[in-house]
Design a protein around this motif. Structure first.
Motif, PDB file in Angstrom:
ATOM      1  N   PRO A  28     -15.972 -44.612  40.167  1.00  0.00           N
ATOM      2  CA  PRO A  28     -17.149 -43.916  40.267  1.00  0.00           C
ATOM      3  C   PRO A  28     -17.411 -43.564  41.726  1.00  0.00           C
ATOM      4  O   PRO A  28     -17.466 -44.455  42.573  1.00  0.00           O
ATOM      5  N   ARG A  56     -22.758 -36.982  42.033  1.00  0.00           N
ATOM      6  CA  ARG A  56     -22.039 -38.316  41.465  1.00  0.00           C
ATOM      7  C   ARG A  56     -20.826 -37.841  40.635  1.00  0.00           C
ATOM      8  O   ARG A  56     -20.867 -36.868  39.830  1.00  0.00           O
ATOM      9  N   ASP A  58     -17.604 -39.144  38.292  1.00  0.00           N
ATOM     10  CA  ASP A  58     -17.107 -40.124  37.484  1.00  0.00           C
ATOM     11  C   ASP A  58     -15.445 -40.600  37.752  1.00  0.00           C
ATOM     12  O   ASP A  58     -14.944 -39.776  38.156  1.00  0.00           O
ATOM     13  N   THR A  59     -15.021 -41.563  37.355  1.00  0.00           N
ATOM     14  CA  THR A  59     -13.626 -42.156  37.609  1.00  0.00           C
ATOM     15  C   THR A  59     -12.749 -40.892  37.092  1.00  0.00           C
ATOM     16  O   THR A  59     -12.647 -40.484  35.876  1.00  0.00           O
TER      17      THR A  59
END
Length: 81
Positions: A28, A56, A58-59
């Motif tokens: 992340p 942000r 996420d992976t």
């Protein structure tokens, strides 16, 4: 690189018009706008990254960047434990 441990902090600098083509991250990430204006696209949705804003991701989620002006951003890669 500024710091490494549970996270990695990297300063990104862009010239107006410079692109970072679509890619993914193995961990992340959080990207903090510092100076200038950067279009940040995640999942087909574009947000403006400017001083004081953050995104942000996420992976393994595809994302890309396009600098609308000269600018900088801080990238934090969250490794976790």
């Amino acid at each position: 690189m500024l710091h490494r441990g549970d996270s990695e902090t990297i300063i990104l600098a862009f010239r107006a018009g410079q692109k970072m083509t679509e890619h993914t991250a193995a961990h992340p990430i959080v990207v903090l706008g510092q100076v200038g204006a950067i279009d940040f696209t995640v999942g087909g949705q574009t947000s403006e990254l400017t001083g004081g804003t953050a995104i942000r991701v996420d992976t393994r989620v595809p994302h890309s960047l396009l600098a609308r002006t000269d600018g900088t951003a801080t990238l934090i890669v969250v490794h976790g434990r």
